[in-house]
Design an enzyme around this catalytic site. Structure first.
Site, mmCIF file in Angstrom:
data_model
loop_
_atom_site.group_PDB
_atom_site.id
_atom_site.type_symbol
_atom_site.label_atom_id
_atom_site.label_comp_id
_atom_site.label_asym_id
_atom_site.label_seq_id
_atom_site.Cartn_x
_atom_site.Cartn_y
_atom_site.Cartn_z
ATOM 1 N N HIS A 52 0.858 -1.190 0.000
ATOM 2 C CA HIS A 52 0.000 0.000 0.000
ATOM 3 C C HIS A 52 0.891 1.235 0.000
ATOM 4 C CE1 HIS A 52 -3.926 -1.859 1.756
ATOM 5 N NE2 HIS A 52 -3.286 -2.759 1.021
ATOM 6 N N GLU A 54 0.930 3.871 1.821
ATOM 7 C CA GLU A 54 1.390 4.296 3.139
ATOM 8 C C GLU A 54 2.554 3.438 3.635
ATOM 9 O OE1 GLU A 54 -3.224 4.619 3.337
ATOM 10 O OE2 GLU A 54 -1.727 3.476 2.221
ATOM 11 N N CYS A 82 -6.479 2.174 5.502
ATOM 12 C CA CYS A 82 -7.151 0.963 5.963
ATOM 13 C C CYS A 82 -6.622 0.597 7.354
ATOM 14 C CB CYS A 82 -6.886 -0.184 4.981
ATOM 15 S SG CYS A 82 -5.157 -0.751 4.968
ATOM 16 N N CYS A 85 -2.778 -0.079 7.415
ATOM 17 C CA CYS A 85 -1.966 1.132 7.306
ATOM 18 C C CYS A 85 -2.136 2.027 8.531
ATOM 19 C CB CYS A 85 -2.311 1.876 6.024
ATOM 20 S SG CYS A 85 -1.812 0.953 4.548
#
Length: 150
Positions: A52, A54, A82, A85
Site C-alpha cells: 500500500h 502508506e 485501511c 496502514c
C-alpha cells in the site's frame, strides 16, 4: 508549504499508481519541510498485499531517518488509510495524518473504525481530513469507471 501543497505531491503519487493500473492511492511523508518518504499502491505490480502507498512511504521514510520512529512526521495520503496502514502509522509513531477522501468500505481513520485516535493505544495521531477531497475522490471514481467500461 501548506497541507494542500503537500497533498498535491501525494496526488502525483496516486497518478503514478493509476498509470501502472494500480488503484490510485498516493502518500508522502514530510519532516521539517522536506519529503522523506513517497509511495503509491503497488500491490498488483509487486504481487504484494502489503504494498500500500502508506506502507511504502513509511519504509522509505524510516530508511531516510535511520529509525523506525517517525516522530515529527506528517503523512499525506489521498485516501483514508485501511486498518493495516492505520496500525502501521500508530506503530511508526507518525505525529499527524492528513488524508483527502474517506474510504467507507475500508477506511479505519474515522469511517469503519478509528485506530489512529484510539485512546487505548500508546500513540495517537492528529488527523486532518478532506484536503483536496474532490480531486482525490475524482481520481478514484475515474479509475473505477474506466475499469467498469473495459
Amino acid at each position: 508549504m501548506d497541507d494542500s501543497n503537500w497533498m498535491r505531491q501525494a496526488v502525483e503519487e496516486a497518478e503514478r499508481a493509476a498509470r501502472r493500473g494500480e488503484i490510485p492511492v498516493g502518500a508522502v511523508i514530510v519532516r521539517q519541510g522536506e519529503i522523506i518518504g513517497r509511495g503509491h499502491n503497488r500491490r498488483e505490480t509487486d504481487d504484494d498485499p502489503l504494498a500500500h502507498a502508506e506502507i511504502l512511504a513509511i519504509r522509505q521514510a524510516a530508511r531516510a531517518v535511520g529509525n523506525w520512529r517517525l516522530v515529527g512526521c506528517t503523512i499525506y495520503v489521498t485516501l483514508e488509510p485501511c486498518a493495516m496502514c492505520a496500525g502501521a502509522l500508530v506503530n511508526s509513531r507518525v505525529d499527524r495524518l492528513v488524508f483527502g477522501t474517506r474510504d467507507p468500505k475500508a477506511g479505519f481513520c474515522g469511517s469503519l473504525g478509528d485506530l489512529v485516535t484510539d485512546e487505548r493505544l500508546n500513540h495517537r495521531l492528529d488527523v486532518t481530513e478532506g484536503v483536496l477531497a474532490k480531486e482525490c475522490a475524482g481520481l478514484l471514481r475515474g479509475f473505477f469507471a474506466t475499469l467498469r467500461s473495459e
